[in-house]
Structures are given as C-alpha cells and as structure tokens.
Design an enzyme around this catalytic site. Structure first.
Site, PDB file in Angstrom:
ATOM      1  N   THR A  18     -28.854  80.093  81.149  1.00  0.00           N
ATOM      2  CA  THR A  18     -28.792  79.848  79.704  1.00  0.00           C
ATOM      3  C   THR A  18     -30.179  79.525  79.162  1.00  0.00           C
ATOM      4  O   THR A  18     -30.528  79.907  78.052  1.00  0.00           O
ATOM      5  CB  THR A  18     -27.844  78.656  79.410  1.00  0.00           C
ATOM      6  OG1 THR A  18     -26.605  78.870  80.068  1.00  0.00           O
ATOM      7  CG2 THR A  18     -27.577  78.511  77.926  1.00  0.00           C
ATOM      8  N   ARG A  22     -33.377  77.311  86.516  1.00  0.00           N
ATOM      9  CA  ARG A  22     -33.172  75.904  86.887  1.00  0.00           C
ATOM     10  C   ARG A  22     -32.609  75.833  88.301  1.00  0.00           C
ATOM     11  O   ARG A  22     -31.585  76.450  88.587  1.00  0.00           O
ATOM     12  CB  ARG A  22     -32.208  75.216  85.922  1.00  0.00           C
ATOM     13  CG  ARG A  22     -32.875  74.901  84.625  1.00  0.00           C
ATOM     14  CD  ARG A  22     -32.054  74.001  83.742  1.00  0.00           C
ATOM     15  NE  ARG A  22     -32.609  74.106  82.405  1.00  0.00           N
ATOM     16  CZ  ARG A  22     -31.999  73.740  81.299  1.00  0.00           C
ATOM     17  NH1 ARG A  22     -30.790  73.218  81.364  1.00  0.00           N
ATOM     18  NH2 ARG A  22     -32.568  73.877  80.124  1.00  0.00           N
ATOM     19  N   SER A 113     -34.344  70.090  81.585  1.00  0.00           N
ATOM     20  CA  SER A 113     -33.652  69.504  80.443  1.00  0.00           C
ATOM     21  C   SER A 113     -32.953  68.192  80.766  1.00  0.00           C
ATOM     22  O   SER A 113     -33.576  67.237  81.180  1.00  0.00           O
ATOM     23  CB  SER A 113     -32.675  70.531  79.879  1.00  0.00           C
ATOM     24  OG  SER A 113     -32.108  70.055  78.700  1.00  0.00           O
ATOM     25  N   HIS A 114     -31.636  68.186  80.658  1.00  0.00           N
ATOM     26  CA  HIS A 114     -30.841  66.973  80.813  1.00  0.00           C
ATOM     27  C   HIS A 114     -30.450  66.733  82.270  1.00  0.00           C
ATOM     28  O   HIS A 114     -29.781  65.746  82.563  1.00  0.00           O
ATOM     29  CB  HIS A 114     -29.574  67.102  79.973  1.00  0.00           C
ATOM     30  CG  HIS A 114     -28.859  68.381  80.266  1.00  0.00           C
ATOM     31  ND1 HIS A 114     -29.362  69.598  79.886  1.00  0.00           N
ATOM     32  CD2 HIS A 114     -27.716  68.636  80.935  1.00  0.00           C
ATOM     33  CE1 HIS A 114     -28.544  70.556  80.307  1.00  0.00           C
ATOM     34  NE2 HIS A 114     -27.540  70.011  80.947  1.00  0.00           N
ATOM     35  N   LYS A 126     -39.306  78.055  82.095  1.00  0.00           N
ATOM     36  CA  LYS A 126     -38.909  79.160  81.227  1.00  0.00           C
ATOM     37  C   LYS A 126     -40.112  79.639  80.430  1.00  0.00           C
ATOM     38  O   LYS A 126     -41.088  78.905  80.250  1.00  0.00           O
ATOM     39  CB  LYS A 126     -37.772  78.753  80.297  1.00  0.00           C
ATOM     40  CG  LYS A 126     -38.135  77.727  79.246  1.00  0.00           C
ATOM     41  CD  LYS A 126     -36.963  77.517  78.285  1.00  0.00           C
ATOM     42  CE  LYS A 126     -37.321  76.483  77.243  1.00  0.00           C
ATOM     43  NZ  LYS A 126     -36.295  76.305  76.233  1.00  0.00           N
ATOM     44  N   ASP A 277     -32.900  63.816  75.358  1.00  0.00           N
ATOM     45  CA  ASP A 277     -32.749  64.196  76.763  1.00  0.00           C
ATOM     46  C   ASP A 277     -34.102  64.318  77.460  1.00  0.00           C
ATOM     47  O   ASP A 277     -35.139  63.964  76.904  1.00  0.00           O
ATOM     48  CB  ASP A 277     -31.960  65.502  76.880  1.00  0.00           C
ATOM     49  CG  ASP A 277     -32.742  66.687  76.348  1.00  0.00           C
ATOM     50  OD1 ASP A 277     -33.607  66.469  75.478  1.00  0.00           O
ATOM     51  OD2 ASP A 277     -32.491  67.818  76.799  1.00  0.00           O
ATOM     52  N   ASP A 279     -36.229  66.715  78.132  1.00  0.00           N
ATOM     53  CA  ASP A 279     -37.344  67.449  77.508  1.00  0.00           C
ATOM     54  C   ASP A 279     -37.382  67.305  75.992  1.00  0.00           C
ATOM     55  O   ASP A 279     -38.163  67.983  75.322  1.00  0.00           O
ATOM     56  CB  ASP A 279     -37.318  68.924  77.911  1.00  0.00           C
ATOM     57  CG  ASP A 279     -36.055  69.633  77.460  1.00  0.00           C
ATOM     58  OD1 ASP A 279     -35.009  68.968  77.321  1.00  0.00           O
ATOM     59  OD2 ASP A 279     -36.105  70.851  77.232  1.00  0.00           O
ATOM     60  N   ASP A 281     -35.255  68.001  73.504  1.00  0.00           N
ATOM     61  CA  ASP A 281     -34.693  68.917  72.496  1.00  0.00           C
ATOM     62  C   ASP A 281     -33.271  68.531  72.080  1.00  0.00           C
ATOM     63  O   ASP A 281     -32.766  69.017  71.084  1.00  0.00           O
ATOM     64  CB  ASP A 281     -34.777  70.385  72.948  1.00  0.00           C
ATOM     65  CG  ASP A 281     -34.124  70.653  74.288  1.00  0.00           C
ATOM     66  OD1 ASP A 281     -33.552  69.706  74.879  1.00  0.00           O
ATOM     67  OD2 ASP A 281     -34.195  71.806  74.757  1.00  0.00           O
ATOM     68  N   ARG A 282     -32.630  67.654  72.850  1.00  0.00           N
ATOM     69  CA  ARG A 282     -31.269  67.245  72.472  1.00  0.00           C
ATOM     70  C   ARG A 282     -31.287  65.890  71.764  1.00  0.00           C
ATOM     71  O   ARG A 282     -32.227  65.118  71.921  1.00  0.00           O
ATOM     72  CB  ARG A 282     -30.387  67.104  73.709  1.00  0.00           C
ATOM     73  CG  ARG A 282     -30.194  68.392  74.444  1.00  0.00           C
ATOM     74  CD  ARG A 282     -29.229  68.200  75.582  1.00  0.00           C
ATOM     75  NE  ARG A 282     -28.976  69.488  76.225  1.00  0.00           N
ATOM     76  CZ  ARG A 282     -27.899  69.767  76.922  1.00  0.00           C
ATOM     77  NH1 ARG A 282     -26.962  68.861  77.099  1.00  0.00           N
ATOM     78  NH2 ARG A 282     -27.739  70.959  77.473  1.00  0.00           N
ATOM     79  N   THR A 344     -23.698  80.750  73.362  1.00  0.00           N
ATOM     80  CA  THR A 344     -24.402  79.538  73.772  1.00  0.00           C
ATOM     81  C   THR A 344     -25.798  79.906  74.288  1.00  0.00           C
ATOM     82  O   THR A 344     -25.936  80.832  75.081  1.00  0.00           O
ATOM     83  CB  THR A 344     -23.606  78.836  74.882  1.00  0.00           C
ATOM     84  OG1 THR A 344     -22.385  78.387  74.319  1.00  0.00           O
ATOM     85  CG2 THR A 344     -24.361  77.664  75.456  1.00  0.00           C
ATOM     86  N   GLU A 363     -25.672  73.185  67.950  1.00  0.00           N
ATOM     87  CA  GLU A 363     -24.754  73.440  69.041  1.00  0.00           C
ATOM     88  C   GLU A 363     -23.999  72.173  69.391  1.00  0.00           C
ATOM     89  O   GLU A 363     -24.529  71.062  69.234  1.00  0.00           O
ATOM     90  CB  GLU A 363     -25.520  73.870  70.286  1.00  0.00           C
ATOM     91  CG  GLU A 363     -26.234  75.174  70.157  1.00  0.00           C
ATOM     92  CD  GLU A 363     -26.812  75.569  71.496  1.00  0.00           C
ATOM     93  OE1 GLU A 363     -26.220  76.424  72.156  1.00  0.00           O
ATOM     94  OE2 GLU A 363     -27.827  74.983  71.894  1.00  0.00           O
ATOM     95  N   SER A 365     -23.619  71.103  72.215  1.00  0.00           N
ATOM     96  CA  SER A 365     -24.264  70.479  73.373  1.00  0.00           C
ATOM     97  C   SER A 365     -25.425  69.568  72.933  1.00  0.00           C
ATOM     98  O   SER A 365     -26.467  69.537  73.577  1.00  0.00           O
ATOM     99  CB  SER A 365     -24.759  71.546  74.345  1.00  0.00           C
ATOM    100  OG  SER A 365     -25.604  72.457  73.667  1.00  0.00           O
ATOM    101  N   LYS A 376     -34.420  73.719  69.766  1.00  0.00           N
ATOM    102  CA  LYS A 376     -33.735  72.598  69.157  1.00  0.00           C
ATOM    103  C   LYS A 376     -34.646  71.371  69.274  1.00  0.00           C
ATOM    104  O   LYS A 376     -35.563  71.363  70.091  1.00  0.00           O
ATOM    105  CB  LYS A 376     -32.368  72.374  69.778  1.00  0.00           C
ATOM    106  CG  LYS A 376     -32.355  72.185  71.277  1.00  0.00           C
ATOM    107  CD  LYS A 376     -30.905  72.207  71.716  1.00  0.00           C
ATOM    108  CE  LYS A 376     -30.744  71.903  73.189  1.00  0.00           C
ATOM    109  NZ  LYS A 376     -30.940  73.092  74.040  1.00  0.00           N
ATOM    110  N   ARG A 496     -16.530  74.321  81.367  1.00  0.00           N
ATOM    111  CA  ARG A 496     -16.495  73.595  80.096  1.00  0.00           C
ATOM    112  C   ARG A 496     -15.260  74.044  79.328  1.00  0.00           C
ATOM    113  O   ARG A 496     -15.019  75.251  79.171  1.00  0.00           O
ATOM    114  CB  ARG A 496     -17.735  73.884  79.261  1.00  0.00           C
ATOM    115  CG  ARG A 496     -19.054  73.574  79.959  1.00  0.00           C
ATOM    116  CD  ARG A 496     -20.149  73.328  78.933  1.00  0.00           C
ATOM    117  NE  ARG A 496     -21.490  73.334  79.489  1.00  0.00           N
ATOM    118  CZ  ARG A 496     -22.037  72.361  80.200  1.00  0.00           C
ATOM    119  NH1 ARG A 496     -21.332  71.288  80.502  1.00  0.00           N
ATOM    120  NH2 ARG A 496     -23.284  72.452  80.637  1.00  0.00           N
TER     121      ARG A 496
END
Ligand code: G16
Length: 543
Positions: A18, A22, A113-114, A126, A277, A279, A281-282, A344, A363, A365, A376, A496
C-alpha cells in the site's frame, strides 16, 4: 574514493505494498537487500541523472545506516544533489513539502509508518515523485520488475557523511546538503493557518496535549506548538524521537495511543488531544472525553474549511478512500462539490490533487490532508482543528455533535484481525469474492443486500484501472460492510472489517458506536465466517 559495482542476485519479495516496501528490520539487514531495492529505484527513474533528490526518514532503527547507503549509491548513480534532513530525520509530510519547495525530482522516504521499530521491529522505504507524493503503481510496478532481474548495483566506496550538522558536503560529483527538516514545514503551516487566533486560544484557558509517541513529529510539534504558538512547555509529550519509539507502537488510535487516551478520558482532562504516528502523516483527534473518528474528522474539516485562511475560498472537491465512511459525501453534496472514492493508499489522491479535482482528502486509517503537499499530514490536521476551535469557540464534542445534527451520523468502526495466517485469510476473501454475484437481493434479518462487489477504480485523470481493492457489501438502508486485507502489515495477513450505518435522527446519535453497530458486526461474522477463517474469537484492534 571510487565507484564499485557489486554483483548481486534478486530477492523475490520486493513488491511495494500500500505504501512502499515494508519488511522487518532483519529482512532489510540481509546483505544486498536494501541496495537491490535502491538500485531498482534508480534504474526505474528516467532522467534522474544530475537531478536533486530528497532523503529522510522517521528516525527508526536502521534509518541512519540506510541513509548512508542511499547517499553512496545515489552518488554512484549520477544523482546531482541530495537534500537530507538533519539527523536523517524528516517526517513524511515534511519530505513531501521539501520535494515541492525545492522543486526536486523526487525523494526517498524511509519509514514503516505506524509499525513498531527497533532491531526486532519494521523498516520501510518508498519513492516519492516530483509532485511530492508516493509513486503511482506504474512506477512501483517498474521498480518491482527491476528488482526481479537485478544482477549488480553501484555504490561509492567512501566514508559516512556527518548527518548531525547543517552542512554541504560532496560524494564524488554529488552535493549532499544536510538541511533543517522542520523550518520549511513550519513555514508552510504558518501560510495556511491563522496562527494569531490559535496562539490566543492556547494562551488562554484552553488546554491541549499532543502525543508524538517518541516518533518523528516531536521536533515539529515542539517547534510549532510550543515555540511558534506559545503553548506551555510540556504540551508535547513523548517528544524525543527514539529508534524504537520507546518500545511503543507508534499508531495513533484508541488502543496504541493509550497514554493520551487515559489523559483525555481522565479527570480534569484537557480540551483537546492529538497523537501522530511514526512518520507523522497520521493523526488522532480527541476532545475532553470524546473521540473523533477519522471519517467524521474529514467531514468536519470539509464543512468548516472556509474558516481557515488557506481554504477560505472554498474547496474544488474532496476525496476519500473506499472504506472511509460516507460522512464527507453528505457535506460535499450540500456544498455542491464533487466527492471521489478511491482505493486505499494515499497515492491514489495524487492525480486528483494535481488536477485540482480535490482540495481535501482523507482516510479512515487516521489520515487527512490537502493539496498543500501530496502526503497525508498529521500536524496539519491538528492545526486545522485548532483553527476551527479558535474561530468557533466551541468544544470538540459540540462541533462533532452539531455536525451530526446537520448531516446525520455515520456510525463507523474498523475491526482488525492482525497477523493471522495468510492462506485462510486469502480463502476468506476468495470465498466472499465468489459470493458477490449471489448476494444482491438476499435478506439477513432486517437487512437486504443492495449490492456486492470487489471494488475497482478507474482514475478519472489518467484512466488507469486498479482492481480487487476490497469486497463491498451494501444494504438497502445505506449500511455497509467492507472486507480488505491490509497492504502494510509485515507478518502473515491482517484482515480489516469496516462497518458503517447511517442514522439521520439526532435523538438516536448518543449511542456507543459498537452498540450502534452490533447488528452489522454480527452480520459480518454470519456472512464471512471470520472466526472460522482467522481462528480468532475477537479483533486485535477496534477503532
Ligand atoms: C498507508 C497508506 C494509507 C492506508 C494505510 C493503511 O498509510 O498510505 O493510504 O490507508 O497505509 O493501509 P492498509 O489498510 O493497506 O494497511 P501509512 O500511514 O501506513 O503510510
């Protein structure tokens, strides 16, 4: 100092998911693993020689080693200049901002990320393109194709660069500029939000608490909240980025951001709380004893956007990922703007933002953002909320409940079954896929299936098609259940289950979300046989 060509053999598992590649740290530490992927990136980028690239990461374990390898390989591959964040640090939205501000060719962002960090945690990489956003599938597919046939990579044999001092150095012909990762981002935030009003709010009786979860946003939040906006020292907790996030799971949700949840749901709770989170972005937004679902957050920001200087002239449109609730659709309808439904993955918003079809995106998420960057952006969402709170002088709870009164409430929850066995998880999805043709018209208690499909998206800008993006089962009363396998997990599979129902009647809004959704939760089990396929009695995480 010389360029070496190292012989290698392909790894078969370098398909970006996604959001990039990772894997666990130990996978990345295998000889040649990172190098193969980096060389595959350079080999896929036409015209990158002599150009500027941005490199930074969330500071997790292996970040520094990876950056040194990337710098040496970039120089050996003819890159002209690299901008790297001091200490190797750059939040994902800041990397996007820097790519755009410096008009760089692209960037390499290092983060899982998270996901947890540390020697036994995860790492990720990425590529982001010139617009500052994650590479679209055309490029990630090309990188994957290269990774399957690679037989050598190029790297400079030289000493490491000191990443802890702002400086300009050289590796061969390539310039390496170590830049302040915070300043360009903070300036961008100042250009979008009413800092004077937010400052007044934060210096009054309004109390806030920001949890950076020992991840990348610490320095950004301290600079913006405490220095520029004058919030009291200590407003930002867990503000020092650590390689293992202090042993925590840097995922801003009700389960993993428990320190913050306890504060906001405790005695004498502050008026506002937010977490980001790994990085940056959340975001998770909390009021005093109140949780804002990410789907509602997007709807509220959309409805109130003109209160914020950067969006005062209105929005061209909005976009949400398919599993995100339709709360924002109702706002878009009232505003008379388009609302796009994408698969997503933030990368799907890039074309819509570039073509000015959407201004805000979000999103379920815990991701929200706008056309200011192409990722984001956690702190951006926090500032957006603070700006609305400063202007309206309402509480978080009042804003959301007033919103529900106007638009109705989309009850929404996601149930995750993490790290289950891959084979039965795929069987569950295959079984559902095979059922989609027969489901429409079927009755389950009070529910009648309206439609059932495997979501497919045709990008309205470039016409590209992305299939198999999740099973949607919609009911005639507007309720919906969506089933997807995560594309970001690193262990087994993560199922999910997204649940949504709509209640227009305000007298029925004050119901606990899980209680309100109970009939749908039971129905998801009845249709998908989740317990049988996952061998789990209940979800790992409920948000
Ligand atoms: C990434 C993507 C998001 C996606 C999220 C979860 O975010 O950029 O678009 O919603 O993963 O994806 P999945 O449901 O496939 O696990 P992040 O914050 O992990 O980079």
């Amino acid at each position: 100092m010389s360029i070496k060509t190292i012989t290698t053999t392909p790894f078969s598992d370098q398909k970006p998911g996604t959001s990039g590649l990772r894997k666990s740290v130990t996978v990345f530490q295998q000889p040649h693993y990172l190098e193969n992927f980096v060389q595959s990136i350079f080999d896929s980028l036409e015209g990158v020689q002599g150009q500027t690239l941005v490199v930074g990461g969330d500071g997790r374990f292996y970040n520094r080693q990876a950056i040194q390898i990337i710098l040496k390989m970039a120089a050996a591959n003819g890159i002209g200049r690299i901008l790297v964040g001091k200490g190797g640090i750059m939040s994902t939205p800041a990397a996007s901002a820097v790519i755009r501000q410096y008009k760089a060719f692209g960037g390499i962002v290092l983060s899982a990320s998270h996901n947890p960090g540390g020697p036994n945690g995860d790492f990720g990489i990425k590529y982001n393109i010139t617009n500052g956003g994650p590479a679209p599938e055309k490029i990630t597919n090309a990188i994957f194709a290269k990774s399957k046939t690679i037989n050598s990579y190029k790297i400079f044999d030289t000493e490491d660069i000191d990443l802890d001092k702002l400086s300009v150095k050289r590796i061969g012909e390539m310039a390496v500029e170590v830049i302040d990762p915070v300043e360009p981002y903070a300036r961008l935030m100042e250009s979008l939000f009413d800092f004077a009003s937010i400052r007044k709010l934060l210096q009054g009786n309004f109390k806030i608490c920001i949890d950076s979860m020992h991840a990348v946003t610490g320095p950004y939040a301290q600079d913006i909240m405490e220095k520029r906006l004058g919030a009291p020292a200590g407003t930002v907790q867990n503000g020092v980025p650590l390689e293992d996030f202090g042993g925590g799971h840097p995922d801003p949700n009700l389960v993993y951001a428990h320190d913050l949840v306890e504060i906001l749901f405790g005695d004498n709770a502050p008026d506002f709380g937010a977490a980001s989170d790994g990085d940056g972005d959340r975001n998770m937004i909390l009021g005093n004893n109140f949780f804002v679902t990410p789907s509602d957050s997007l709807a509220v920001l959309t409805a109130n956007a003109t209160l914020v200087p950067g969006y005062k002239d209105g929005l061209s449109g909005v976009a949400r990922s398919m599993p995100t609730s339709a709360a924002v659709d109702r706002v878009a309808e009232k505003l008379g703007i388009d609302c796009y439904e994408t698969p997503t993955g933030w990368k799907f918003f890039g074309n819509l933002l570039d073509a000015d079809k959407a201004t805000l995106c979000g999103e379920e998420s815990f991701g929200t953002g706008s056309n200011h960057v192409r990722e984001k952006d956690g702190l951006w969402a926090v500032l957006f909320w603070l700006n609305i709170l400063a202007v309206t002088e309402k509480s978080v709870e009042e804003i959301v409940k007033d919103h529900w009164k106007t638009y109705g409430r989309n009850f929404y929850s996601r149930h995750d079954y993490e790290a289950v066995a891959s084979e039965p998880a795929n069987e569950l999805m295959d079984r559902l896929r095979s059922m989609t043709g027969d489901l429409p018209g079927k009755q389950f208690g009070d529910y009648t299936v309206d439609y059932a499909d495997d979501f497919s998206y045709t990008d309205p800008v470039d016409g590209s098609v992305s299939q198999k993006q999740g099973i949607r089962i919609g009911f005639t009363d507007g309720s919906r259940i969506v089933f997807r396998l995560s594309g970001t997990g690193t262990k087994g599979a993560t199922l999910r289950v997204y649940l949504e129902s709509y209640e227009p009647d305000a007298s029925k809004h004050n119901v606990d979300t899980q209680v309100g959704l109970k009939p749908l939760i039971d129905l998801a089990e009845e249709i998908a046989l989740i317990r049988q396929f996952t061998q789990r009695e209940k979800p790992t995480v409920i948000t």
